[in-house]
Design a protein around this motif. Structure first.
Motif, PDB file in Angstrom:
ATOM      1  N   ASN A 478      41.467  23.175  48.735  1.00 53.95           N
ATOM      2  CA  ASN A 478      41.718  22.084  49.690  1.00 53.95           C
ATOM      3  C   ASN A 478      43.007  21.344  49.360  1.00 53.95           C
ATOM      4  N   ASN A 479      43.375  21.325  48.096  1.00 48.74           N
ATOM      5  CA  ASN A 479      44.613  20.654  47.680  1.00 48.74           C
ATOM      6  C   ASN A 479      45.600  21.701  47.153  1.00 48.74           C
ATOM      7  N   CYS A 480      45.992  22.618  47.964  1.00 49.05           N
ATOM      8  CA  CYS A 480      46.951  23.679  47.677  1.00 49.05           C
ATOM      9  C   CYS A 480      46.364  24.736  46.768  1.00 49.05           C
ATOM     10  N   GLY A 481      45.783  24.335  45.633  1.00 52.85           N
ATOM     11  CA  GLY A 481      45.130  25.297  44.742  1.00 52.85           C
ATOM     12  C   GLY A 481      45.952  25.711  43.532  1.00 52.85           C
ATOM     13  N   VAL A 482      45.226  26.314  42.544  1.00 52.86           N
ATOM     14  CA  VAL A 482      45.831  26.847  41.319  1.00 52.86           C
ATOM     15  C   VAL A 482      45.303  28.262  41.124  1.00 52.86           C
ATOM     16  N   VAL A 483      46.241  29.213  41.007  1.00 54.25           N
ATOM     17  CA  VAL A 483      45.852  30.613  40.777  1.00 54.25           C
ATOM     18  C   VAL A 483      45.766  30.852  39.259  1.00 54.25           C
ATOM     19  N   ARG A 484      44.585  31.287  38.802  1.00 49.71           N
ATOM     20  CA  ARG A 484      44.368  31.530  37.355  1.00 49.71           C
ATOM     21  C   ARG A 484      43.970  32.999  37.161  1.00 49.71           C
ATOM     22  N   PHE A 485      44.782  33.695  36.377  1.00 52.14           N
ATOM     23  CA  PHE A 485      44.456  35.073  35.999  1.00 52.14           C
ATOM     24  C   PHE A 485      43.645  35.063  34.685  1.00 52.14           C
ATOM     25  N   GLU A 486      42.669  35.966  34.606  1.00 49.47           N
ATOM     26  CA  GLU A 486      41.896  36.096  33.353  1.00 49.47           C
ATOM     27  C   GLU A 486      42.820  36.571  32.218  1.00 49.47           C
ATOM     28  N   PRO A 487      42.468  36.306  30.964  1.00 48.66           N
ATOM     29  CA  PRO A 487      43.346  36.687  29.841  1.00 48.66           C
ATOM     30  C   PRO A 487      43.518  38.205  29.744  1.00 48.66           C
ATOM     31  N   VAL A 488      44.752  38.598  29.460  1.00 51.86           N
ATOM     32  CA  VAL A 488      45.032  39.984  29.082  1.00 51.86           C
ATOM     33  C   VAL A 488      44.758  40.097  27.570  1.00 51.86           C
ATOM     34  N   ARG A 489      43.790  40.906  27.228  1.00 52.52           N
ATOM     35  CA  ARG A 489      43.317  40.927  25.834  1.00 52.52           C
ATOM     36  C   ARG A 489      44.432  41.272  24.845  1.00 52.52           C
ATOM     37  N   GLU A 490      45.251  42.244  25.126  1.00 52.20           N
ATOM     38  CA  GLU A 490      46.324  42.625  24.192  1.00 52.20           C
ATOM     39  C   GLU A 490      47.510  43.152  24.976  1.00 52.20           C
ATOM     40  N   LEU A 491      48.688  42.729  24.532  1.00 58.91           N
ATOM     41  CA  LEU A 491      49.936  43.228  25.108  1.00 58.91           C
ATOM     42  C   LEU A 491      50.741  43.837  23.965  1.00 58.91           C
ATOM     43  N   ALA A 492      50.798  45.163  23.940  1.00 57.56           N
ATOM     44  CA  ALA A 492      51.434  45.875  22.837  1.00 57.56           C
ATOM     45  C   ALA A 492      52.938  45.647  22.826  1.00 57.56           C
ATOM     46  N   PRO A 493      53.569  45.902  21.640  1.00 53.03           N
ATOM     47  CA  PRO A 493      55.033  45.755  21.580  1.00 53.03           C
ATOM     48  C   PRO A 493      55.716  46.718  22.551  1.00 53.03           C
ATOM     49  N   LYS A 494      56.816  46.250  23.132  1.00 49.05           N
ATOM     50  CA  LYS A 494      57.658  47.038  24.041  1.00 49.05           C
ATOM     51  C   LYS A 494      56.919  47.444  25.321  1.00 49.05           C
ATOM     52  N   THR A 495      55.900  46.671  25.697  1.00 50.84           N
ATOM     53  CA  THR A 495      55.199  46.924  26.954  1.00 50.84           C
ATOM     54  C   THR A 495      55.259  45.675  27.822  1.00 50.84           C
ATOM     55  N   GLU A 496      54.963  45.847  29.112  1.00 47.75           N
ATOM     56  CA  GLU A 496      55.002  44.715  30.048  1.00 47.75           C
ATOM     57  C   GLU A 496      53.821  44.799  30.979  1.00 47.75           C
ATOM     58  N   THR A 497      53.527  43.678  31.600  1.00 45.43           N
ATOM     59  CA  THR A 497      52.488  43.614  32.628  1.00 45.43           C
ATOM     60  C   THR A 497      53.001  42.734  33.763  1.00 45.43           C
ATOM     61  N   VAL A 498      52.588  43.035  35.000  1.00 47.35           N
ATOM     62  CA  VAL A 498      53.126  42.365  36.189  1.00 47.35           C
ATOM     63  C   VAL A 498      51.972  41.716  36.961  1.00 47.35           C
ATOM     64  N   PHE A 499      52.181  40.460  37.359  1.00 47.56           N
ATOM     65  CA  PHE A 499      51.243  39.700  38.199  1.00 47.56           C
ATOM     66  C   PHE A 499      51.972  39.372  39.510  1.00 47.56           C
ATOM     67  N   ARG A 500      51.263  39.455  40.666  1.00 49.37           N
ATOM     68  CA  ARG A 500      51.864  39.118  41.961  1.00 49.37           C
ATOM     69  C   ARG A 500      50.942  38.151  42.684  1.00 49.37           C
ATOM     70  N   VAL A 501      51.587  37.113  43.288  1.00 50.97           N
ATOM     71  CA  VAL A 501      50.865  36.102  44.075  1.00 50.97           C
ATOM     72  C   VAL A 501      51.533  36.029  45.447  1.00 50.97           C
ATOM     73  N   THR A 502      50.752  36.275  46.507  1.00 55.20           N
ATOM     74  CA  THR A 502      51.266  36.201  47.881  1.00 55.20           C
ATOM     75  C   THR A 502      50.777  34.900  48.516  1.00 55.20           C
ATOM     76  N   VAL A 503      51.740  34.182  49.125  1.00 52.46           N
ATOM     77  CA  VAL A 503      51.436  32.883  49.730  1.00 52.46           C
ATOM     78  C   VAL A 503      52.012  32.846  51.153  1.00 52.46           C
ATOM     79  N   LYS A 504      51.525  31.863  51.941  1.00 51.03           N
ATOM     80  CA  LYS A 504      52.036  31.623  53.307  1.00 51.03           C
ATOM     81  C   LYS A 504      52.739  30.276  53.328  1.00 51.03           C
TER      82      LYS A 504
END
Length: 537
Positions: A478-504
């Protein structure tokens, strides 16, 4: 008148003397007869009576006449007339029934009317007096009988010969492992007759001497010798015993020699960092020392780095010794260093010390280390991954001299998160959608944990959808909102992860979209902001 009768009786004699009684003479018990084993031949000088025949005399003394009912004292003298002692001397006296004995000295036993004295042993020429007081009750001839029994001795002299063995061993006290050496033993009969059934037992062993060992039987004459020399070679160091046991006719001789077999001995130590970072050079210091009693030659050093490590530089060996002063060679000195070297040489020579030029060494080989001498070198290696690792080194020389050492090193990494935020459509018309991409990369050398991405939405934007490696939730729609992603348990060295949020886009203007990243190893949040132009009525 009263007559006295004395009778002397010899009861027996020792072996080898004729008995005074009747009967044939018997041979000594220890000389075989013709019916037994082969007799021992004795010469006249070897077999002789030790003393003449034993003899004991009895003599009465006292009044030659006695009166009726009047006491008279008589003495019986017992005398050993020979030159040797006699044993079990027993004197017996029989007195007529009508004669009373008032006093007797010494006291005697009375057996069946016979008075008996047990005198025991009489030494040569010794005499004993037996006194008694006799009172005859009637006239006539008074007859008293006395006799003696005893045991005499006789002996012979025999020259007894015997073998006597003497054993000696000649062996080195210390030998080097793998070297041949000689051990000699000698057994000699130093007795005065031959040693029959002679045999010898010998062994060279680190363990106990066996009870049964093969030998050889023969006769070893007086003053004869049995000698032998053996060549031995021992492959294992330790304390060894060479033993010889010679035996003949129940006579034994034993000799023992200790031989210490020594081997070269190396000691290796390696020291390095207890902890190092991934990608950072680790330096290890190796020392090889000769702690034995023999020189060690052609020493090689094998280094086994952990899997995945890259070997780097290796510095030359430096060999030192307590008795030496090591100086640099002129080829690797500056002018100042050369001057200092000359001064050091002069001082060392004045102190009577021995100098040795040290040349730079390449490779992992040392030509020789004398006892007490050591060599040092350093080398570098590069760890490429985090974990617990062991650096292993082993030195090997001649005569199978080996030594090994290891050093444990923990390799640690550092996580480093890089956060990138971009909008895929910019500018965007009011009422249309755009997507924000949050890219989180671990550029460090250790994995990060519990990576959390949070995106609070501004009032000009309304949540449409979200994607990523984990689930998400949207709070306070109701008040714009907050997008919260659950924790990524482990992010190994030299690796990446991508999150995308689509809005209007629901409002116009300069809209600011924020992404906040937290993790286990981040002490403060990483906040990124992206500006998007929204246009329209």
């Amino acid at each position: 008148m009263v007559g006295l009768i004395a009778v002397a009786v010899v009861s027996g004699a020792a072996v080898g003397l004729s008995s005074p009684g009747p009967g044939p003479s018997q041979p000594p018990a220890n000389i075989p007869t013709a019916d037994g084993p082969t007799p021992l031949t004795l010469t006249a000088a070897q077999l002789q009576p030790a003393r003449p025949e034993a003899a004991v005399s009895l003599d009465w003394s006292g009044p030659s006449a006695a009166r009726v009912n009047k006491p008279a004292e008589y003495t019986l003298t017992v005398r050993n007339t020979s030159v040797q002692f006699v044993q079990k001397v027993v004197v017996q006296v029989r007195v007529p029934a009508d004669v009373k004995i008032a006093q007797i000295s010494p006291a005697a036993k009375v057996v069946d009317g016979i008075y008996l004295w047990e005198l025991g042993t009489l030494e040569a020429k010794d005499a004993r007096n037996l006194k008694m007081t006799l009172t005859p009750a009637a006239g006539g001839e008074l007859g008293c009988q006395a006799w003696v029994t005893f045991t005499g001795t006789a002996g012979m002299k025999v020259a007894v010969q015997e073998p006597k063995l003497e054993a000696t061993i000649k062996a080195p006290a210390t030998v080097a492992v793998g070297d041949e050496f000689q051990v000699s033993y000698r057994v000699m009969n130093i007795g005065n007759c031959a040693a029959e059934s002679y045999h010898v037992l010998k062994q060279f062993s680190a363990g106990p001497f066996p009870l049964d060992c093969p030998g050889f039987g023969k006769s070893l004459g007086a003053l004869e010798m049995d000698a032998k020399t053996e060549t031995l070679c021992v492959k294992t160091p330790g304390e060894y015993t060479y033993q010889v046991i010679a035996s003949a006719d129940g006579v034994d001789a034993k000799a023992t020699a200790k031989v210490r077999v020594i081997a070269p001995k190396l000691k290796v130590t390696v020291a390095g960092p207890a902890e190092v970072l991934v990608g950072r050079k680790a330096t290890y210091h190796v020392t090889v020392e000769n702690t034995g009693e023999l020189p060690v030659k052609d020493i090689t050093l094998a280094r086994t780095p952990p899997a995945g490590w890259k070997p780097l530089d290796t510095r030359p060996w430096r060999v030192s010794s307590p008795a030496e002063v090591t100086i640099c060679s002129p080829s690797c000195e500056t002018s100042k260093e050369s001057s200092a070297r000359d001064v050091g040489r002069d001082l060392a020579l004045m102190a009577g010390m021995r100098l040795r030029e040290s040349q730079p060494r390449t490779g992992d080989t040392i030509s020789e280390l004398t006892p007490g001498q050591s060599a040092e070198m350093t080398f570098d290696a590069l760890p490429t991954a985090a974990g617990a690792y062991t650096m292993f080194v082993q030195a090997s020389g001649n005569r199978n001299a080996t030594a090994a050492a290891e050093c444990s090193t923990r390799v640690s990494g550092i996580p480093a998160l890089r956060v990138e935020l971009v909008d895929l459509v910019d500018p965007v018309e009011k009422g249309q959608t755009t997507t924000y991409e949050i890219r989180v990369t671990n550029t460090g050398t250790m994995a990060d944990e519990n990576v959390v991405v949070t995106c609070p939405l501004p009032e000009q934007l309304k949540f449409v959808s979200a994607t990523g490696p984990v689930n998400h939730a949207v709070d306070d729609l109701n008040n714009c909102g907050v997008v919260r992603f659950e924790p990524v348990r482990e992010l190994a060295p030299k690796t990446e992860t991508v999150f995308r949020v689509t809005v209007k886009a629901v409002g116009t203007g300069d809209v600011r979209f924020k992404a906040q990243v937290n993790s286990k190893h981040l002490t403060t949040s990483v906040v990124k902001e992206e500006s998007t132009r929204v246009f329209g009525d």
